[in-house]
Design an enzyme around this catalytic site. Structure first.
Site, PDB file in Angstrom:
ATOM      1  N   SER A  77     -36.965  -9.999  11.346  1.00  0.00           N
ATOM      2  CA  SER A  77     -35.503 -10.863  10.897  1.00  0.00           C
ATOM      3  C   SER A  77     -34.937 -10.702  10.427  1.00  0.00           C
ATOM      4  CB  SER A  77     -36.297 -12.473  11.448  1.00  0.00           C
ATOM      5  OG  SER A  77     -36.876 -12.766  10.273  1.00  0.00           O
ATOM      6  N   HIS A 135      21.051  -2.692  -8.129  1.00  0.00           N
ATOM      7  CA  HIS A 135      20.833  -1.986  -7.188  1.00  0.00           C
ATOM      8  C   HIS A 135      20.409  -3.426  -5.597  1.00  0.00           C
ATOM      9  CE1 HIS A 135      18.893   1.061 -10.422  1.00  0.00           C
ATOM     10  NE2 HIS A 135      19.356   1.809  -9.323  1.00  0.00           N
ATOM     11  N   HIS A 168      26.429  -2.249  -4.246  1.00  0.00           N
ATOM     12  CA  HIS A 168      25.708  -1.181  -4.458  1.00  0.00           C
ATOM     13  C   HIS A 168      25.427  -0.036  -3.468  1.00  0.00           C
ATOM     14  CE1 HIS A 168      24.244   2.913  -5.951  1.00  0.00           C
ATOM     15  NE2 HIS A 168      23.374   2.882  -5.451  1.00  0.00           N
ATOM     16  N   HIS A 184      19.690   3.140   1.170  1.00  0.00           N
ATOM     17  CA  HIS A 184      19.100   3.674   0.566  1.00  0.00           C
ATOM     18  C   HIS A 184      18.554   3.384  -0.408  1.00  0.00           C
ATOM     19  CE1 HIS A 184      22.446   3.446  -1.912  1.00  0.00           C
ATOM     20  NE2 HIS A 184      21.834   4.448  -3.049  1.00  0.00           N
ATOM     21  N   ASP A 226      25.400   8.594  -4.020  1.00  0.00           N
ATOM     22  CA  ASP A 226      25.117   7.624  -5.081  1.00  0.00           C
ATOM     23  C   ASP A 226      25.377   7.537  -6.240  1.00  0.00           C
ATOM     24  OD1 ASP A 226      22.478   5.402  -4.907  1.00  0.00           O
ATOM     25  OD2 ASP A 226      21.100   7.022  -5.487  1.00  0.00           O
TER      26      ASP A 226
END
EC number: 3.1.4.35
Length: 903
Positions: free
Chosen positions: A378, A618, A622, A658, A770
């Site tokens: 068992s 960001h 942007h 991005h 960027d």
């Protein structure tokens, strides 16, 4: 009437002349024991073709001739019986004298095809392959023993040869069962006893007992007794056998019933009357008693065992001790090999099945029963391994097939009862082991106070012995217990069983833990799937918004001014930026060339906007401004004429996506805090990889794939270019590639037809867009710089409060007056060299360089004013711009002063 005197040779000659009379007599008077004796003598006679000694050649020839005669008269039925018997004997043999001869026989084409069909009918499983690899290659030679009658002949004619024959027979046998039988037969022959018994010592310390697997063997017996007949056990020190084993003395009794040490229990058990008795210990090479040989009643009526009998046994039994020790060592090594093999097979089972808890527990219990040969096994698993209260949540049980007609149903029945906490017999011992972490080995359950005898009495299954051990996980936490009950041979579990079971359970614990972890991972995956589904619903735009922009009139390029390199980054609101982005796709011909569904394009742009966070810089604005800068470079500067349509689409989509899901902190901050993003993507271009994967997730969402009508080749190329475009915004890659790019352009060796040159140019274009805010008019450029600085200050505040670090100058709110000097470093170290090189490649970008120079003059004026107000020049903090970049590790500029700004 006087019976004429006859000799054996006359009888044999008569039978040879009248074989039908012999067959008739054999059919009427023959017994199964005679047939078995003939079979054994026949096999022995075949192996004795040539005698070794001149003195015994006559007798051996007579036995061989008799066997040959019987062989010639053997019927087909007898041959079939011989084959069946030899097959039964050889099933478990490690050596077969006919194997080599068969291996050398050439295979016929028919047999070769049969073997091929057998080999290719079913593919081998890993378990079968492992079993074949682990199969022992050790072949133990077995030599047939000479006939008993021949040994009697040697005893009468050549005692030296007789003794050597007996020693040789036992020296070649490493099977303890057949060796014990041989010793009994040979002792009977040596002392002319009617019955013999051999008792071997089992156990150690105060647990020693004397066990006889073959009891009351006759000297004329030629077939091994059945192993199912049971064994006789004698307690240590009890009776004459126990006395001899305990004291190591020889006992020669003329009348056993007159000796107080004699126990008539065995006589009562067998119904045999013991009269004279010779009992002698058997020792190993260390002088330790390992057995007792007992000879009962001289065959000659009324005679007693003599001193000569004692001397003969004293000479022979030391050889028996050596043979028994060797056989026991071989049996022990074989047992260890089998156990090691079983453990390796357990590991294979665990690696094969790590997804279904019921299946793996079932395999574990089957293996446990095979290893320990027990009636019941068992496994119980704890509900909470951290809780001090022991409570089992799952219990599994398996009965041995020898105790249950249907082991499959017994397992399933126990599974149905697993919801009950008290279904398993003797659950108290399992709870004790789970709470203490110590194994429990009970040899006699009813004599142990920890055992619940009342529960056992109401059960159909009665427990004699218990072995229960804890199951540990890799963190050394108890996750359950494993328990085996009642060895099949009726003996208690010994120390070797316990050690084996504990080693076995170590592997089982790892397997069970892995399965539980897999189940948890599967549940976590399901939760994550649900969470992603919910987030996807809330992260996508509504149908109302899509319908609104789908029906809206899109202003022309000239109305929006998006083709200008001096575009005002703050001139459009959030909705106008969507319409302007739609105009870019239309103006570049992307919608027509790639058959982009207009509704899908609207939905995709709106969802991308929604997936930009509300951070200071960001954000969606942007992303749009970077895309607008790329659009202006493609159209106004004329890069559209040089790049392919797939490259243009990848650049535009890359600009829009991005900085998806940017958190307002850079890569260095992700690494310092050990965020989930750094754990997922590593410390190299952490955020850029996240931006790309987020873009892919949106594209894969239903109704958002703007690339769905591309061919497979175009799609594959586009995704590679898209990834390259987004990763190019990592300034680390910019610094790795810019020197090569600058040199190629400077010496005039840049070639648009070279793939690596095109890749570098696209990457430089992504970086230029960027950082494009530095090329905008002064008011716009300064406002962007202030937004970037404010975002950096928030990161610096978190570094100071959460990480207890002093931020560098660009992140330090207390040093915000140093911004002009840092911007000068940023322009001189990063921006100006890039745009000046691009102008050499494309003179139409000259306005960007002119605007950079104009902005530099403004920053220089502010820096001089700051220095004048402070009365001295205050240098910027070293490497501040490096940390300002998202990479957190960009190289310093040529003047050893790091740049400061980041897009």
């Amino acid at each position: 009437m006087a019976v004429p005197k006859m000799v054996f040779s006359d009888v044999e000659s008569f039978l040879d002349s009248h074989p039908e009379l012999f067959e008739d007599y054999l059919n009427r008077k023959g017994s199964s024991s005679m047939v078995e004796k003939w079979l054994k003598n026949h096999q022995a006679g075949k192996s004795e073709a040539e005698p070794k000694e001149e003195k015994s050649s006559v007798c051996k020839d007579s036995w061989a001739s008799k066997c040959d005669g019987l062989q010639r008269r053997a019927s087909q039925k007898e041959l079939r019986k011989t084959f069946a018997r030899s097959k039964a004997i050889n099933v478990n043999r490690t050596y077969d004298e006919h194997v080599n001869s068969r291996a050398q026989e050439p295979l016929t084409s028919m047999r070769r095809r049969a073997l091929l069909r057998k080999a290719s009918s079913l593919p081998p499983t890993t378990a079968h392959i492992l079993s074949a690899l682990l199969e022992s290659r050790v072949n133990i030679p077995q030599y047939p023993s000479t006939a008993v009658d021949f040994k009697y002949y040697l005893k009468e004619h050549n005692e030296r040869e007789f003794f050597l024959e007996l020693v040789k027979d036992i020296s070649n046998d490493l099977d303890l069962t057949s060796l014990s039988y041989k010793i009994l037969v040979f002792v009977c022959i040596m002392v002319d006893a009617d019955r013999c018994s051999l008792f071997l010592v089992e156990g150690t310390g105060n647990k020693k007992t004397l066990v006889s697997k073959f009891f009351d063997v006759h000297a004329g017996t030629t077939v091994l007794p059945s192993m199912n007949s049971g064994e006789v056990q004698v307690p240590w020190g009890k009776g004459i056998i126990g006395y001899v084993a305990e004291h190591g003395e020889t006992v020669n009794i003329p009348d056993a019933y007159q000796d107080r040490r004699f126990s008539d229990e065995i006589d009562k058990l067998t119904g045999y009357k013991t009269k004279s008795l010779l009992c002698m210990p058997i020792q190993n090479s260390d002088g330790e008693i390992i057995g007792v040989a007992q000879a009962i009643n001289k065959s000659s009526s009324g005679e007693l065992f003599t001193e000569d009998d004692e001397k003969v046994l004293q000479m022979y039994l030391p050889f028996c001790g050596i043979a028994i020790s060797n056989a026991q060592l071989f049996a022990a090594s074989r047992k260890e090999y089998d156990r090691s093999r079983a453990l390796l097979e357990v590991v294979n089972d665990l690696f094969e099945e790590q997804t279904d808890l019921e299946k793996i527990v079932r395999k574990i219990m089957h293996r446990a029963q095979t290893l320990l040969k027990c009636e019941r096994c068992s496994v119980q698993l704890l509900e909470d391994i951290e809780s001090p209260v022991v409570k089992f949540t799952k219990s599994f049980e398996l009965l041995s097939p020898k105790c249950s007609a249907d082991a499959e149903s017994s397992f399933k029945d126990s599974m149905e009862k697993s919801s009950y906490s008290d279904w398993l017999i003797n659950n108290s011992i399992a709870e004790l082991v789970a709470s203490t972490g110590l194994p429990v080995n009970i040899s006699d359950a009813y004599q142990d106070p920890r055992f619940d005898a009342e529960a056992d009495q109401f059960s159909d299954f009665h427990i004699r012995s218990v072995l229960c051990v804890p199951i540990w996980n890799s963190n050394h936490q108890i996750i359950g217990v494993a328990q085996v009950l009642n060895r099949l041979d009726g003996k208690p579990f010994d120390d070797a069983d316990q050690r084996l079971f504990e080693a076995f359970v170590i592997f089982c614990g790892l397997g069970i833990n892995n399965t539980i972890m897999y189940d948890q991972v599967k549940k976590s995956w399901a939760k994550q799937s649900v969470a992603l589904d919910v987030l996807s619903y809330h992260a996508t735009c509504s149908k109302t918004e899509v319908d609104k922009f789908k029906a809206a009139n899109i202003p022309l390029v000239c109305e929006l001014g998006i083709d200008k390199l001096s575009f005002d980054d703050f001139s459009l609101d959030v909705d106008a930026m969507i319409t302007a982005a739609l105009r870019m796709f239309i103006e570049l011909g992307m919608v027509q060339k790639f058959k982009i569904d207009y509704e899908t394009l609207c939905r995709w742009l709106l969802t991308v906007r929604k997936n930009y966070r509300m951070v200071l810089y960001h954000n969606w604005r942007h992303a749009f401004n970077v895309c607008q800068c790329m659009f202006a470079m493609l159209t106004t500067a004329g890069f559209q004429e040089t790049l392919t349509d797939v490259e243009i689409l990848a650049l535009i989509v890359g600009c829009v996506c991005h900085d998806l899901d940017h958190r307002g902190t850079n890569n260095a901050f992700q690494a310092k805090t050990g965020s989930a993003l750094s754990l997922l993507y590593g410390t190299s271009a952490t955020l850029e990889h996240h931006h790309f994967n987020h873009a892919v997730m949106i594209l894969q969402s239903e109704g958002h794939n703007i690339f769905c009508n591309l061919s497979s080749t175009e799609y594959s190329d586009l995704m590679q270019l898209l990834k390259q475009s987004i990763l190019a915004t990592d300034l680390t890659l910019y610094f790795e590639n810019r020197n090569s790019f600058f040199e190629l352009v400077s010496i005039g060796e840049y070639n648009w037809n070279v793939k690596t040159h095109r890749d570098m140019c696209r990457s430089m274009m992504m970086t230029a867009c960027d950082l494009g805010a530095v090329t905008k008019p002064w008011d716009i450029s300064r406002k962007v710089a202030e937004l970037v600085t404010s975002e950096f200050f928030e990161q610096g505040d978190r570094e100071r409060s959460e990480l207890k670090l002093t931020p560098s100058a660009i992140f330090d709110r207390n040093r915000k007056d140093e911004l002009p000097g840092l911007q000068l470093e940023w322009i001189d170290g990063i921006c100006a060299p890039l745009y000046e090189t691009l102008v050499k490649l494309n003179p139409k970008l000259q306005p960007m360089v002119d605007m950079i120079n104009a902005n530099r003059v403004k920053w220089e004026e502010l820096d001089k004013k700051r220095q004048h107000d402070h009365g001295a020049s205050v240098p910027a903090s070293p490497c501040s711009a490096a940390e300002g970049s998202e990479t957190g590790g960009v190289p310093c500029c040529s003047n050893n002063t790091p740049p400061t700004h980041v897009s």
